[in-house]
Design an enzyme around this catalytic site. Structure first.
Site, PDB file in Angstrom:
ATOM      1  CG  ASP A  22      -2.065   0.947   1.117  1.00  0.00           C
ATOM      2  OD1 ASP A  22      -2.403   1.352  -0.021  1.00  0.00           O
ATOM      3  OD2 ASP A  22      -2.650   1.313   2.158  1.00  0.00           O
ATOM      4  CG  HIS A  39       0.018   2.167  -9.235  1.00  0.00           C
ATOM      5  ND1 HIS A  39      -0.215   1.792  -7.928  1.00  0.00           N
ATOM      6  CD2 HIS A  39      -1.092   2.876  -9.615  1.00  0.00           C
ATOM      7  CE1 HIS A  39      -1.413   2.254  -7.539  1.00  0.00           C
ATOM      8  NE2 HIS A  39      -1.954   2.919  -8.542  1.00  0.00           N
ATOM      9  CG  LEU A 133       9.179 -17.287  -3.348  1.00  0.00           C
ATOM     10  CD1 LEU A 133       8.889 -17.395  -1.856  1.00  0.00           C
ATOM     11  CD2 LEU A 133       9.717 -15.898  -3.681  1.00  0.00           C
TER      12      LEU A 133
HETATM   13  C1  IPE Z   1      -5.477  -2.743  -0.397  1.00  0.00           C
HETATM   14  O1  IPE Z   1      -5.124  -1.402  -0.529  1.00  0.00           O
HETATM   15  C2  IPE Z   1      -5.404  -3.433  -1.721  1.00  0.00           C
HETATM   16  C3  IPE Z   1      -4.069  -3.592  -2.288  1.00  0.00           C
HETATM   17  C4  IPE Z   1      -2.946  -3.232  -1.748  1.00  0.00           C
HETATM   18  C5  IPE Z   1      -4.032  -4.256  -3.561  1.00  0.00           C
HETATM   19  P1  IPE Z   1      -6.214  -0.251  -0.717  1.00  0.00           P
HETATM   20  O2  IPE Z   1      -5.474   1.017  -0.824  1.00  0.00           O
HETATM   21  O3  IPE Z   1      -7.134  -0.585  -1.826  1.00  0.00           O
HETATM   22  O4  IPE Z   1      -7.046  -0.333   0.655  1.00  0.00           O
HETATM   23  P2  IPE Z   1      -7.898   0.761   1.414  1.00  0.00           P
HETATM   24  O5  IPE Z   1      -8.875   1.307   0.434  1.00  0.00           O
HETATM   25  O6  IPE Z   1      -6.958   1.803   1.892  1.00  0.00           O
HETATM   26  O7  IPE Z   1      -8.525   0.023   2.547  1.00  0.00           O
HETATM   27  C1  IPE Z   2      -1.347   0.265  -3.367  1.00  0.00           C
HETATM   28  O1  IPE Z   2      -1.202   1.644  -3.399  1.00  0.00           O
HETATM   29  C2  IPE Z   2      -1.600  -0.346  -4.727  1.00  0.00           C
HETATM   30  C3  IPE Z   2      -3.000  -0.733  -4.962  1.00  0.00           C
HETATM   31  C4  IPE Z   2      -3.972  -0.674  -4.088  1.00  0.00           C
HETATM   32  C5  IPE Z   2      -3.316  -1.231  -6.270  1.00  0.00           C
HETATM   33  P1  IPE Z   2      -2.428   2.632  -3.445  1.00  0.00           P
HETATM   34  O2  IPE Z   2      -2.756   2.891  -4.858  1.00  0.00           O
HETATM   35  O3  IPE Z   2      -3.546   2.137  -2.605  1.00  0.00           O
HETATM   36  O4  IPE Z   2      -1.795   3.935  -2.811  1.00  0.00           O
HETATM   37  P2  IPE Z   2      -2.437   4.870  -1.700  1.00  0.00           P
HETATM   38  O5  IPE Z   2      -2.839   3.979  -0.566  1.00  0.00           O
HETATM   39  O6  IPE Z   2      -3.600   5.543  -2.327  1.00  0.00           O
HETATM   40  O7  IPE Z   2      -1.349   5.789  -1.327  1.00  0.00           O
HETATM   41 MG    MG Z   3      -4.061   2.351  -0.674  1.00  0.00          MG
END
Ligand code: IPE
Ligand code: IPE
Ligand code: MG
Length: 247
Positions: A22, A39, A133
């Site tokens: 995240d 990303h 792995l």
């Molecule tokens: C969880 O992250 C999903 C992934 C890392 C793929 P999100 O950014 O979607 O989760 P919330 O919305 O903060 O709970």
């Molecule tokens: C995690 O990073 C990747 C996915 C959920 C696909 P985010 O895109 O959720 O990044 P934040 O949490 O908004 O910073």
């Molecule tokens: Mg996120």
């Protein structure tokens, strides 16, 4: 002080590490860039963690790459992210294969564009016989989606008489999840300062040790992985028993 990696007790490694990757969006926005930039940079962290786990001899690594709920993000982010995920798997497949890594994908594959499904299947086939792995990518995945699927499969078996209702157990539920062939994670890491599960491995995380770090995913490197493993090794896992019973 010895290096972090050398402090790890190799006899007490988790068999399965799961990661909620995240913070890509915030990492990018903090630098005045758009979310996709984050990303893209997250891919480097994936490489580092996969390599780190493979070097240590970890058996299973599950990476939460895209949740069922992520489909509701703005269309350009969804398509950009999908493209990035599929092209990365395609590009990395050869290298993963050389390192004896076996790729698995859990999630609702039917939600993915047909070309992506074909390309992912090719990568899966390529690594099918590998014994190193197990790299499990959770793609269009959510814990509730998986639980509902498991219940549907069990109901179908009960209907045809293959299974008796009295025979439905925790093991049967698990055996019908997409994670049936993987042990439950002992360690779950979430980056970027959020303290929640966000519909990740709801059933499998029952007794996982949860490790949260403020580090944003694109900044996560092997040292951060080692820190998480060391944190895990310093905890007492009691599984409902008392501390004395665990001695
Ligand atoms: C969880 O992250 C999903 C992934 C890392 C793929 P999100 O950014 O979607 O989760 P919330 O919305 O903060 O709970
Ligand atoms: C995690 O990073 C990747 C996915 C959920 C696909 P985010 O895109 O959720 O990044 P934040 O949490 O908004 O910073
Ligand atoms: Mg996120």
């Amino acid at each position: 002080m010895p290096e972090l990696k050398d402090q790890i007790d190799l006899s007490k490694l988790p068999t399965h590490i799961a990661v909620i990757m995240d913070g890509n969006g915030r990492w990018a926005q903090e630098q005045g860039e758009d979310r996709l930039y984050g990303h893209y940079h997250g891919v480097e962290s994936v490489r580092a963690v996969v390599e780190g786990c493979a070097e240590l001899g970890i058996g299973y690594l599950t990476l939460y790459a895209f949740s069922t709920e992520n489909w509701d993000r703005p269309q350009d982010e969804v398509s950009g992210l999908m493209e990035l995920l599929v092209s990365t798997i395609r590009k990395e497949a050869e290298g993963l294969n050389k390192n004896n890594i076996r790729l698995h994908i859990i999630g609702d594959k039917n939600m993915l564009p047909p070309t992506a499904q074909t390309e992912l299947q090719e990568a899966l086939d390529l690594m099918n016989d590998n014994t190193g792995l197990n790299l499990i990518m959770a793609l269009s995945y959510s814990g509730r989606w998986d639980l509902v699927n498991s219940v549907k499969k069990i109901a179908e078996k009960a209907k045809t008489g293959e299974l008796d209702v009295s025979g439905i157990s925790e093991e049967v539920l698990k055996a019908n999840l997409s994670t049936a062939n993987f042990p439950d994670p002992e360690l779950m890491i979430r980056t970027s300062g959020e303290f929640r599960i966000s519909n990740f491995l709801l059933y499998e995380l029952a007794y996982a040790e949860l490790y949260f770090t403020d580090v944003r995913w694109p900044d996560f490197r092997k040292e951060n992985l080692y820190e998480a493993i060391l944190g895990y090794q310093n905890r007492e896992r009691r599984f409902g028993k008392t501390s004395e019973q665990m001695q």
